[in-house]
Design a protein around this motif. Structure first.
Motif, short mmCIF file in Angstrom:
data_model
loop_
_atom_site.label_atom_id
_atom_site.label_comp_id
_atom_site.label_asym_id
_atom_site.label_seq_id
_atom_site.Cartn_x
_atom_site.Cartn_y
_atom_site.Cartn_z
N ARG A 39 -0.55 3.37 1.29
CA ARG A 39 0.24 3.39 0.00
C ARG A 39 0.96 4.75 -0.38
NH1 ARG A 39 -2.86 2.94 -5.04
NH2 ARG A 39 -2.49 4.59 -4.69
N ILE A 53 2.55 -4.30 -3.13
CA ILE A 53 1.60 -4.52 -2.01
C ILE A 53 -0.09 -5.05 -2.63
CG2 ILE A 53 3.20 -2.05 -1.19
CD1 ILE A 53 -0.53 -1.53 -2.16
N ASN A 55 -3.78 -3.54 -2.11
CA ASN A 55 -4.20 -2.50 -1.39
C ASN A 55 -6.11 -3.08 -0.23
OD1 ASN A 55 -6.00 -0.35 -1.33
ND2 ASN A 55 -4.91 0.88 -2.78
N TRP A 69 1.09 3.82 -9.72
CA TRP A 69 0.49 2.66 -9.27
C TRP A 69 -0.10 1.53 -10.23
CZ3 TRP A 69 2.70 -0.02 -5.40
CH2 TRP A 69 3.59 1.07 -4.11
#
Length: 73
Positions: A39, A53, A55, A69
């Motif tokens: 990432r 996304i 993770n 993030w």
């Protein structure tokens, strides 16, 4: 059913209100999955607020807010 309508992708039923719609009562949406290191290696994230996304290091869905993030849950 997959259609291309006026520069949008429609999966399922086209409501005309969204660029992409996924309609299912038996399947889910699977976002890109990557580690924290992967990432962090994404080259240009600054202008991509909303980038999402999963993770795999933290086992959390994460969203880029334009500056950092954030865990989505």
């Amino acid at each position: 059913e997959t259609n291309s309508v006026a520069n949008s992708i429609v999966i399922g039923k086209n409501t005309g209100r969204v660029a992409m719609e996924v309609t299912s009562t038996t399947q889910g949406f699977l976002p890109p999955r990557m580690t924290t290191a992967q990432r962090d290696a994404i080259a240009t994230v600054a202008g991509d607020a909303g980038l999402t996304i999963f993770n795999t290091t933290t086992t959390k869905l994460e969203v880029w807010d334009g500056a950092a993030w954030q865990q989505a849950w």
